[in-house]
Design an enzyme around this catalytic site. Structure first.
Site, PDB file in Angstrom:
ATOM      1  N   GLY A  28       2.582   1.992  11.124  1.00  0.00           N
ATOM      2  CA  GLY A  28       3.584   3.042  11.047  1.00  0.00           C
ATOM      3  C   GLY A  28       4.367   3.271  12.320  1.00  0.00           C
ATOM      4  CG  ASN A  81      -1.763   1.222   1.354  1.00  0.00           C
ATOM      5  OD1 ASN A  81      -1.885   2.013   0.418  1.00  0.00           O
ATOM      6  ND2 ASN A  81      -2.367   1.413   2.518  1.00  0.00           N
ATOM      7  CD1 TRP A  82       3.776   1.320  -2.683  1.00  0.00           C
ATOM      8  CD2 TRP A  82       3.843   2.489  -4.589  1.00  0.00           C
ATOM      9  NE1 TRP A  82       4.710   0.731  -3.489  1.00  0.00           N
ATOM     10  CE2 TRP A  82       4.769   1.429  -4.672  1.00  0.00           C
ATOM     11  CE3 TRP A  82       3.698   3.334  -5.674  1.00  0.00           C
ATOM     12  CZ2 TRP A  82       5.557   1.211  -5.796  1.00  0.00           C
ATOM     13  CZ3 TRP A  82       4.477   3.125  -6.800  1.00  0.00           C
ATOM     14  CH2 TRP A  82       5.405   2.081  -6.861  1.00  0.00           C
ATOM     15  CE  LYS A  83      -0.182   3.163   4.892  1.00  0.00           C
ATOM     16  NZ  LYS A  83       0.011   3.296   6.346  1.00  0.00           N
ATOM     17  CG  HIS A 125      -5.848   1.819   5.709  1.00  0.00           C
ATOM     18  ND1 HIS A 125      -5.329   2.695   6.644  1.00  0.00           N
ATOM     19  CD2 HIS A 125      -4.845   0.952   5.416  1.00  0.00           C
ATOM     20  CE1 HIS A 125      -4.074   2.368   6.896  1.00  0.00           C
ATOM     21  NE2 HIS A 125      -3.762   1.306   6.169  1.00  0.00           N
ATOM     22  CD  GLU A 133      -3.514  -2.250   7.652  1.00  0.00           C
ATOM     23  OE1 GLU A 133      -2.358  -2.210   7.234  1.00  0.00           O
ATOM     24  OE2 GLU A 133      -4.351  -1.364   7.397  1.00  0.00           O
ATOM     25  CB  SER A 158       5.163  -2.171  12.208  1.00  0.00           C
ATOM     26  OG  SER A 158       4.776  -0.848  12.521  1.00  0.00           O
ATOM     27  CD  GLU A 193      -2.752   5.384   7.035  1.00  0.00           C
ATOM     28  OE1 GLU A 193      -1.723   4.998   7.606  1.00  0.00           O
ATOM     29  OE2 GLU A 193      -2.865   5.441   5.794  1.00  0.00           O
TER      30      GLU A 193
END
Length: 256
Positions: A171, A10-12, A93, A165, A211, A95
């Site tokens: 992160g 996942n490159w976000k 997600h 997650e 992570s 985020e």
């Protein structure tokens, strides 16, 4: 036959055309590591360029809008990301839930739109540190999945992946313990069997994110009910991402 481990990068909100070289390197390496299914979810702007470059890896989107189209400035529909070359979409997600205020109902609506557009779905779930410390993590995650799932998923084994997650691990550089991951994945598996029946419920992949790196990937993947990994920062470099894949492939080879 068991599905291959699913490792998704996942490159976000990272990536310009200069990073296509990383995608090409990942794709070339993937052609030699066929025991693992590998995919990338770049930002919207790179879906088509990465799909054009990639021969082996899957390519997906990081979000979509629930509507087919309309006056939604700045949003992208599921049909649009499919047209750009995406084969799946990541939804729910943390985020998006945390910074965009997305609720379970909206995520379920997005999931239906994605499935209707022919996309596969990676549905994310996870608890924050407060829920973990209170002992309510499992109940929270199962309620989250139940409320976020679109109704009447056809062929769920092929079209649905659950990504656990824990928010406190994303992160942070600190992955959840293997014991905690296995406990949560086992609870999710039981929920999936209850929801979809024995055969389908047992076949849906449950992957872990938070992570994940080359040092802990093998131990995590070796855990019961862990069917892959959703990788964030470590997927931005072909070297670091493929070191994770290599670690996973070695686990598979040792099982055989």
């Amino acid at each position: 036959m068991a599905q291959r481990p699913f490792i998704v990068g996942n490159w976000k909100m990272h990536g310009t055309r200069a990073m296509l070289s990383e995608a090409r390197a990942i794709d070339r390496a993937a052609q030699r590591l066929m025991q693992v299914e590998i995919a990338l979810a770049p930002p919207f702007t790179l879906i088509h360029p990465v799909r054009r470059e990639a021969e082996q890896i899957g390519v997906g989107a990081q979000d979509c809008h629930p509507a087919d189209g309309g006056a939604f400035t700045g949003d992208i529909s599921a049909a649009m990301v499919a047209d750009a070359g995406a084969g799946f979409v990541i939804l729910g997600h943390s985020e998006r839930r945390e910074t965009h205020g997305e609720k379970d109902k909206l995520i379920a609506e997005k999931g239906k739109a994605a499935l209707d557009a022919g996309l596969k779905l990676i549905l994310c779930c996870g608890e924050n540190q407060e829920k973990r410390d209170s002992g309510k993590a499992t109940d929270h995650v199962l309620r989250q999945i139940k409320a976020s799932l679109p109704a009447d998923i056809e062929d769920p084994v092929e079209r649905l992946t659950i990504a656990y997650e824990p928010i406190w691990a994303i992160g942070s550089g600190k992955a959840a313990s293997v014991e905690d991951i296995v406990e949560m994945h086992t609870a999710i598996r039981a929920f999936l069997v209850k929801t979809f029946g024995e055969e389908d419920g047992a076949g849906i992949r449950i992957i872990y994110g938070g992570s994940v790196n080359a040092e802990n990937a093998a131990e995590i993947i070796a855990g019961d009910e862990v069917g892959g990994a959703l990788v964030g920062g470590a997927s931005l470099s072909a070297e670091s991402f493929m070191n994770i894949v290599l670690a996973v492939q070695e686990v598979i080879a040792n099982r055989d």
